[in-house]
Design a protein around this motif. Structure first.
Motif, PDB file in Angstrom:
ATOM      1  N   MET A  17      20.413 -50.279   5.619  1.00 50.86           N
ATOM      2  CA  MET A  17      19.470 -49.231   6.011  1.00 50.86           C
ATOM      3  C   MET A  17      20.206 -47.916   6.250  1.00 50.86           C
ATOM      4  SD  MET A  17      16.370 -48.283   6.676  1.00 50.86           S
ATOM      5  CE  MET A  17      15.293 -49.558   7.252  1.00 50.86           C
ATOM      6  N   THR A  18      21.323 -47.982   6.934  1.00 50.07           N
ATOM      7  CA  THR A  18      22.108 -46.781   7.237  1.00 50.07           C
ATOM      8  C   THR A  18      22.552 -46.094   5.946  1.00 50.07           C
ATOM      9  OG1 THR A  18      22.880 -47.698   9.323  1.00 50.07           O
ATOM     10  CG2 THR A  18      24.192 -45.917   8.372  1.00 50.07           C
ATOM     11  N   GLU A  19      23.101 -46.869   5.012  1.00 55.43           N
ATOM     12  CA  GLU A  19      23.577 -46.278   3.759  1.00 55.43           C
ATOM     13  C   GLU A  19      22.418 -45.749   2.911  1.00 55.43           C
ATOM     14  OE1 GLU A  19      26.861 -45.658   3.111  1.00 55.43           O
ATOM     15  OE2 GLU A  19      26.975 -46.373   5.164  1.00 55.43           O
ATOM     16  N   ALA A  50      20.564 -37.156  -1.598  1.00 55.53           N
ATOM     17  CA  ALA A  50      19.824 -36.885  -2.838  1.00 55.53           C
ATOM     18  C   ALA A  50      18.784 -35.793  -2.619  1.00 55.53           C
ATOM     19  CB  ALA A  50      19.157 -38.161  -3.341  1.00 55.53           C
ATOM     20  N   GLN A  51      18.112 -35.831  -1.473  1.00 55.57           N
ATOM     21  CA  GLN A  51      17.123 -34.808  -1.159  1.00 55.57           C
ATOM     22  C   GLN A  51      17.798 -33.445  -1.076  1.00 55.57           C
ATOM     23  OE1 GLN A  51      15.286 -35.000   2.755  1.00 55.57           O
ATOM     24  NE2 GLN A  51      13.330 -34.352   1.860  1.00 55.57           N
ATOM     25  N   GLY A  52      18.936 -33.371  -0.420  1.00 53.06           N
ATOM     26  CA  GLY A  52      19.674 -32.117  -0.296  1.00 53.06           C
ATOM     27  C   GLY A  52      20.128 -31.563  -1.641  1.00 53.06           C
ATOM     28  N   GLU A  53      20.368 -32.460  -2.598  1.00 52.15           N
ATOM     29  CA  GLU A  53      20.786 -32.041  -3.938  1.00 52.15           C
ATOM     30  C   GLU A  53      19.605 -31.800  -4.873  1.00 52.15           C
ATOM     31  OE1 GLU A  53      23.297 -35.304  -5.101  1.00 52.15           O
ATOM     32  OE2 GLU A  53      25.016 -34.553  -3.952  1.00 52.15           O
ATOM     33  N   GLY A  54      18.380 -32.036  -4.374  1.00 47.08           N
ATOM     34  CA  GLY A  54      17.196 -31.862  -5.207  1.00 47.08           C
ATOM     35  C   GLY A  54      17.025 -32.964  -6.238  1.00 47.08           C
ATOM     36  N   ASP A  55      17.658 -34.107  -6.012  1.00 51.67           N
ATOM     37  CA  ASP A  55      17.591 -35.251  -6.927  1.00 51.67           C
ATOM     38  C   ASP A  55      16.408 -36.133  -6.520  1.00 51.67           C
ATOM     39  OD1 ASP A  55      17.941 -37.487  -8.492  1.00 51.67           O
ATOM     40  OD2 ASP A  55      19.950 -37.958  -7.748  1.00 51.67           O
ATOM     41  N   ILE A  56      15.245 -35.845  -7.083  1.00 51.46           N
ATOM     42  CA  ILE A  56      14.013 -36.542  -6.707  1.00 51.46           C
ATOM     43  C   ILE A  56      14.093 -38.031  -7.025  1.00 51.46           C
ATOM     44  CG2 ILE A  56      11.524 -36.698  -7.167  1.00 51.46           C
ATOM     45  CD1 ILE A  56      11.632 -33.652  -7.727  1.00 51.46           C
ATOM     46  N   LEU A  57      14.621 -38.360  -8.212  1.00 50.51           N
ATOM     47  CA  LEU A  57      14.706 -39.764  -8.598  1.00 50.51           C
ATOM     48  C   LEU A  57      15.740 -40.516  -7.761  1.00 50.51           C
ATOM     49  CD1 LEU A  57      14.400 -39.473 -12.472  1.00 50.51           C
ATOM     50  CD2 LEU A  57      12.639 -40.137 -10.820  1.00 50.51           C
ATOM     51  N   GLY A  58      16.850 -39.879  -7.451  1.00 51.91           N
ATOM     52  CA  GLY A  58      17.848 -40.501  -6.586  1.00 51.91           C
ATOM     53  C   GLY A  58      17.294 -40.760  -5.199  1.00 51.91           C
ATOM     54  N   GLU A  59      16.522 -39.794  -4.719  1.00 49.68           N
ATOM     55  CA  GLU A  59      15.894 -39.974  -3.411  1.00 49.68           C
ATOM     56  C   GLU A  59      14.890 -41.122  -3.444  1.00 49.68           C
ATOM     57  OE1 GLU A  59      13.167 -37.567  -0.144  1.00 49.68           O
ATOM     58  OE2 GLU A  59      13.829 -36.508  -1.942  1.00 49.68           O
ATOM     59  N   GLU A 119      27.399 -38.920  -5.450  1.00 45.59           N
ATOM     60  CA  GLU A 119      27.700 -39.680  -4.251  1.00 45.59           C
ATOM     61  C   GLU A 119      26.469 -40.423  -3.738  1.00 45.59           C
ATOM     62  OE1 GLU A 119      29.580 -39.165   0.174  1.00 45.59           O
ATOM     63  OE2 GLU A 119      29.686 -37.476  -1.175  1.00 45.59           O
ATOM     64  N   ALA A 120      25.260 -39.851  -3.903  1.00 47.33           N
ATOM     65  CA  ALA A 120      24.041 -40.520  -3.439  1.00 47.33           C
ATOM     66  C   ALA A 120      23.848 -41.852  -4.156  1.00 47.33           C
ATOM     67  CB  ALA A 120      22.827 -39.618  -3.650  1.00 47.33           C
ATOM     68  N   VAL A 121      24.159 -41.893  -5.431  1.00 45.66           N
ATOM     69  CA  VAL A 121      24.022 -43.139  -6.197  1.00 45.66           C
ATOM     70  C   VAL A 121      24.974 -44.203  -5.652  1.00 45.66           C
ATOM     71  CG1 VAL A 121      24.347 -44.178  -8.478  1.00 45.66           C
ATOM     72  CG2 VAL A 121      23.239 -41.950  -8.273  1.00 45.66           C
ATOM     73  N   MET A 122      26.185 -43.798  -5.328  1.00 43.91           N
ATOM     74  CA  MET A 122      27.158 -44.754  -4.778  1.00 43.91           C
ATOM     75  C   MET A 122      26.699 -45.273  -3.415  1.00 43.91           C
ATOM     76  SD  MET A 122      30.833 -43.226  -6.128  1.00 43.91           S
ATOM     77  CE  MET A 122      31.210 -42.596  -4.550  1.00 43.91           C
ATOM     78  N   LEU A 123      26.153 -44.389  -2.590  1.00 41.43           N
ATOM     79  CA  LEU A 123      25.667 -44.827  -1.279  1.00 41.43           C
ATOM     80  C   LEU A 123      24.493 -45.789  -1.428  1.00 41.43           C
ATOM     81  CD1 LEU A 123      25.791 -41.466   0.730  1.00 41.43           C
ATOM     82  CD2 LEU A 123      27.237 -43.478   1.078  1.00 41.43           C
ATOM     83  N   ASP A 124      23.587 -45.496  -2.377  1.00 43.03           N
ATOM     84  CA  ASP A 124      22.442 -46.376  -2.614  1.00 43.03           C
ATOM     85  C   ASP A 124      22.925 -47.739  -3.120  1.00 43.03           C
ATOM     86  OD1 ASP A 124      19.721 -47.105  -2.727  1.00 43.03           O
ATOM     87  OD2 ASP A 124      19.558 -46.436  -4.817  1.00 43.03           O
ATOM     88  N   SER A 125      23.907 -47.731  -4.006  1.00 38.01           N
ATOM     89  CA  SER A 125      24.471 -48.999  -4.495  1.00 38.01           C
ATOM     90  C   SER A 125      25.098 -49.792  -3.354  1.00 38.01           C
ATOM     91  CB  SER A 125      25.518 -48.733  -5.577  1.00 38.01           C
ATOM     92  OG  SER A 125      24.913 -48.179  -6.716  1.00 38.01           O
ATOM     93  N   ALA A 147      16.735 -44.423  -3.393  1.00 33.57           N
ATOM     94  CA  ALA A 147      17.242 -44.721  -2.050  1.00 33.57           C
ATOM     95  C   ALA A 147      16.096 -45.111  -1.118  1.00 33.57           C
ATOM     96  CB  ALA A 147      18.004 -43.524  -1.501  1.00 33.57           C
ATOM     97  N   ARG A 148      14.963 -44.469  -1.253  1.00 29.50           N
ATOM     98  CA  ARG A 148      13.814 -44.822  -0.411  1.00 29.50           C
ATOM     99  C   ARG A 148      13.296 -46.222  -0.752  1.00 29.50           C
ATOM    100  NH1 ARG A 148      12.980 -41.131   3.071  1.00 29.50           N
ATOM    101  NH2 ARG A 148      13.460 -38.959   2.642  1.00 29.50           N
ATOM    102  N   HIS A 149      13.367 -46.581  -2.038  1.00 27.56           N
ATOM    103  CA  HIS A 149      12.989 -47.934  -2.426  1.00 27.56           C
ATOM    104  C   HIS A 149      13.923 -48.948  -1.747  1.00 27.56           C
ATOM    105  CE1 HIS A 149      12.902 -51.301  -5.536  1.00 27.56           C
ATOM    106  NE2 HIS A 149      11.811 -51.403  -4.819  1.00 27.56           N
ATOM    107  N   THR A 150      15.201 -48.644  -1.713  1.00 23.63           N
ATOM    108  CA  THR A 150      16.161 -49.506  -1.020  1.00 23.63           C
ATOM    109  C   THR A 150      15.819 -49.577   0.473  1.00 23.63           C
ATOM    110  OG1 THR A 150      17.858 -48.901  -2.624  1.00 23.63           O
ATOM    111  CG2 THR A 150      18.617 -49.918  -0.571  1.00 23.63           C
ATOM    112  N   MET A 151      15.457 -48.432   1.055  1.00 27.81           N
ATOM    113  CA  MET A 151      15.060 -48.412   2.471  1.00 27.81           C
ATOM    114  C   MET A 151      13.833 -49.289   2.693  1.00 27.81           C
ATOM    115  SD  MET A 151      15.563 -44.358   3.369  1.00 27.81           S
ATOM    116  CE  MET A 151      14.429 -44.435   4.731  1.00 27.81           C
ATOM    117  N   SER A 152      12.897 -49.275   1.740  1.00 27.30           N
ATOM    118  CA  SER A 152      11.684 -50.078   1.908  1.00 27.30           C
ATOM    119  C   SER A 152      12.028 -51.564   1.928  1.00 27.30           C
ATOM    120  CB  SER A 152      10.661 -49.743   0.821  1.00 27.30           C
ATOM    121  OG  SER A 152      10.519 -50.722  -0.131  1.00 27.30           O
TER     122      SER A 152
END
Length: 164
Positions: free
Chosen positions: A22-24, A32-41, A1-7, A44-49
């Protein structure tokens, strides 16, 4: 689901719906952080930047993008690291730190070459040209534009040719 939100966040950014993006992206990073998915996080942070940069929050954008770059680099994901370096180069160039911007763009160009991403390399050459112009490095800017143009012609990228 984190990948879909980032997309979804990236799509919002392309549509200039920056706050929605920004919200998504924040939701994707938290999930992603909650799932321990470091790369997904990191993605998403790159998208936030990018969203922060679009909002004019360049200092925050730089911090978030650099953290994402470090994760991608440590994971050996050269393509993602290169894209993040270009974002850093562009943001640093806007803030007036042209030496850092040139170094980051040159490193991104090298990483794109290593992974065979000709379009990414061409974009890096264009950003290098933009950085060299305010520094009165006209020969370096011309060289960068020449290289970007050659790659764009080879890729048949008409939009990129117009930028060069």
């Amino acid at each position: 689901e984190a990948v879909m939100l980032d997309s979804a966040a990236r799509i919002f950014l392309r549509c200039q719906r920056v706050q929605d993006g920004m919200t998504e992206a924040k939701r994707a990073a938290a999930l992603a952080q909650g799932e321990g998915d470091i790369l997904g996080e990191a993605s998403a942070r790159h998208t936030m930047s990018r969203a922060r940069s679009m909002l004019g929050e360049h200092a925050d954008s730089l911090l978030v993008a650099n953290a994402a770059r470090e994760v991608f680099g440590a994971a050996g994901l050269k393509g993602q690291e290169a894209v993040t370096l270009l974002d850093l180069a562009y943001a640093r160039g806007l803030s007036g730190d042209l030496p850092f911007a040139a170094e980051a763009a040159a490193k991104a160009k090298s990483l794109f070459q290593q992974v065979g991403d000709m379009k990414g390399e061409a974009v890096a050459w264009l950003i290098l040209a933009e950085i060299h112009l305010p520094c009165d490095k006209l020969d370096a800017a011309k060289w960068a534009i020449k290289n970007a143009t050659e790659l764009a012609q080879e890729l048949k990228e008409t939009k990129m040719l117009e930028q060069a």
